[in-house]
Design a protein around this motif. Structure first.
Motif, PDB file in Angstrom:
ATOM      1  N   UNK A 283       0.813  -1.213   0.000  1.00 46.03           N
ATOM      2  CA  UNK A 283       0.000   0.000   0.000  1.00 46.03           C
ATOM      3  C   UNK A 283       0.847   1.263   0.000  1.00 46.03           C
ATOM      4  N   UNK A 284       2.092   1.164   0.497  1.00 48.18           N
ATOM      5  CA  UNK A 284       2.951   2.346   0.590  1.00 48.18           C
ATOM      6  C   UNK A 284       3.729   2.601  -0.696  1.00 48.18           C
ATOM      7  N   UNK A 285       4.361   1.565  -1.249  1.00 47.74           N
ATOM      8  CA  UNK A 285       5.245   1.767  -2.396  1.00 47.74           C
ATOM      9  C   UNK A 285       4.994   0.799  -3.545  1.00 47.74           C
ATOM     10  N   UNK A 286       4.080  -0.129  -3.372  1.00 46.78           N
ATOM     11  CA  UNK A 286       3.844  -1.227  -4.303  1.00 46.78           C
ATOM     12  C   UNK A 286       5.007  -2.215  -4.283  1.00 46.78           C
ATOM     13  N   UNK A 287       6.233  -1.692  -4.512  1.00 52.23           N
ATOM     14  CA  UNK A 287       7.416  -2.537  -4.378  1.00 52.23           C
ATOM     15  C   UNK A 287       8.632  -1.646  -4.206  1.00 52.23           C
ATOM     16  N   UNK A 288       9.646  -2.100  -3.489  1.00 51.86           N
ATOM     17  CA  UNK A 288      10.886  -1.317  -3.400  1.00 51.86           C
ATOM     18  C   UNK A 288      11.598  -1.344  -4.746  1.00 51.86           C
TER      19      UNK A 288
END
Length: 438
Positions: A283-288
């Motif tokens: 929810x924050x970045x989808x993926x690093x």
């Protein structure tokens, strides 16, 4: 009273037209005093003892450049694509190897890669803290952690430290005090090794006691350990996580041992918590960023990363020694400081009657910057303390910066003795930006 047909009188117009739209939790979101210093401290004429920036000149830039180019040439279609919210598998396996140096036995499935360990701290706070919940944290504590706790409307209760780190009896007293008020303690946040900002290390003999206290009171432990491999004598302390994997969430980072700008950190959590962290990461970045992860992974695979950490330790030890010798030479009577065994920071107490936050604009005019102690407390304490960061400047610049700082303190002492504690607060010339405007 407004007459019929007349427009209602308007109150003072807010500078922010969206003020009434913000969520209530934004009230706790304020700029940190340390971040507000960066614009001023970056001026070439100012010796910055403020920011904890790594000594990147110690990195093998030529070979790293070649590796990144080769990575893009051979695996660019993967490196520049979306990836898993948990992080690429090979890096999670390598992270387990890194943590093994501190006695941690972990499975890659329980590692969640983050955009710096700050993201991990933010996610852990989001998962566990409701408004009004209590977080226990050493006093002083890492300013970025205090910002996350405030953003989620958690209340920070500080726990005392001494030269051997967090004091177990102070932890018991803090827990008892909170329990008497009926509030809920969600976790203890601690930096056990080469503490930021205090520079002290939690004594090994205290670690089991701290863990036992938290287990007894059903309090989670969040262990933040970015400096653990940077002990100046090469000693690596056992991580809290190594002794209690079921009740410790571990935060790690490559920012201090490799490259801060890549923003690659991780969280090692109990298995059930890991599932929640992956959802929070999505929810924050989808993926690093996959590219950054692959750069770190390639570095760990092809470079002598343990030797590089040794190079870092030697560079920081030289800078620590420069700071300590300059403090011994220049600081006035009534000043005290610790001698850290690793990490980036010296914690300095100034003579009675001096306010380090109020003194900061004067220090900037004398071309030296530091981090005032008040930024590391949630309760307004720390006005007689300041943090010196010796990690970034050269030893020569460190010695000059400490000399300038000592002169500023001596001037403050003279003003205080002559005119009282309010003297000398207003200064002309360039000043540090206000945290409210930076």
């Amino acid at each position: 009273m407004t007459a019929p047909g007349q427009p209602a009188k308007q109150g003072p117009r807010s500078l922010d037209p969206h003020l009434r739209r913000y969520a209530a939790r934004t009230a706790g979101m304020t700029a940190s005093e340390i971040r507000a210093l960066f614009a001023v401290a970056s001026r070439p004429e100012v010796v910055s003892l403020a920011g904890g920036m790594p000594h990147l000149a110690a990195l093998p830039m030529e070979s790293l450049s070649a590796e990144v180019g080769q990575l893009l040439a051979t695996d660019g279609l993967v490196a520049l694509q979306y990836g898993s919210a948990q992080g690429i598998p090979v890096l999670r396996e390598q992270i387990c190897d890194v943590m093994a140096l501190e006695g941690i036995t972990a499975h890659p499935d329980d590692v969640v890669v983050t955009v710096g360990s700050q993201m991990g701290l933010d996610m852990v706070t989001r998962l566990f803290c409701d408004p009004g919940d209590v977080v226990l944290a050493e006093g002083p504590s890492y300013v970025g952690a205090l910002g996350s706790f405030a953003a989620y409307q958690a209340q920070v209760v500080h726990v005392g430290m001494d030269a051997e780190g967090l004091v177990p009896e102070a932890l018991r007293e803090a827990i008892a005090g909170v329990e008497r008020t009926g509030r809920r303690i969600k976790f203890l946040y601690t930096i056990p090794n080469f503490h930021n900002p205090a520079g002290v290390t939690l004594a090994v003999r205290r670690r089991a006691e701290v863990l036992e206290i938290c287990r007894t009171h059903n309090i989670l432990v969040v262990e933040d350990n970015p400096y653990g491999l940077l002990g100046f004598d090469g000693q690596t302390y056992p991580a809290l996580r190594s002794s209690d994997p079921d009740n410790v969430v571990y935060l790690g980072s490559f920012s201090k041992t490799f490259a801060a700008g890549l923003r690659v950190g991780w969280v090692l959590a109990p298995h059930a918590v890991r599932e929640k962290l992956v959802l929070a990461a999505e929810s924050a970045t989808l993926c690093p960023p996959t590219l950054n992860q692959m750069i770190v992974s390639r570095y760990l695979e092809t470079h002598d990363w343990k030797g590089q950490i040794k190079t870092y330790r030697e560079a920081y030890r030289e800078r620590r020694d420069a700071a300590i010798s300059a403090l011994e030479q220049h600081m006035p009577v009534g000043s005290t400081w610790n001698k850290p065994d690793g990490g980036f920071y010296v914690w300095l107490s100034v003579p009675e009657g001096i306010d380090t936050k109020a003194m900061l604009p004067r220090a900037i005019t004398q071309r030296v910057a530091y981090a005032s102690g008040t930024g590391f407390y949630a309760d307004g304490l720390g006005s007689r303390q300041l943090r010196i960061s010796y990690c970034y400047p050269t030893p020569e610049r460190i010695r000059e910066g400490v000399r300038r700082l000592a002169n500023v303190i001596k001037d403050e002492m003279e003003l205080h003795e002559t005119f009282g504690p309010a003297a000398g607060r207003a200064v002309s010339g360039p000043q540090a930006p206000s945290p409210d405007t930076a």
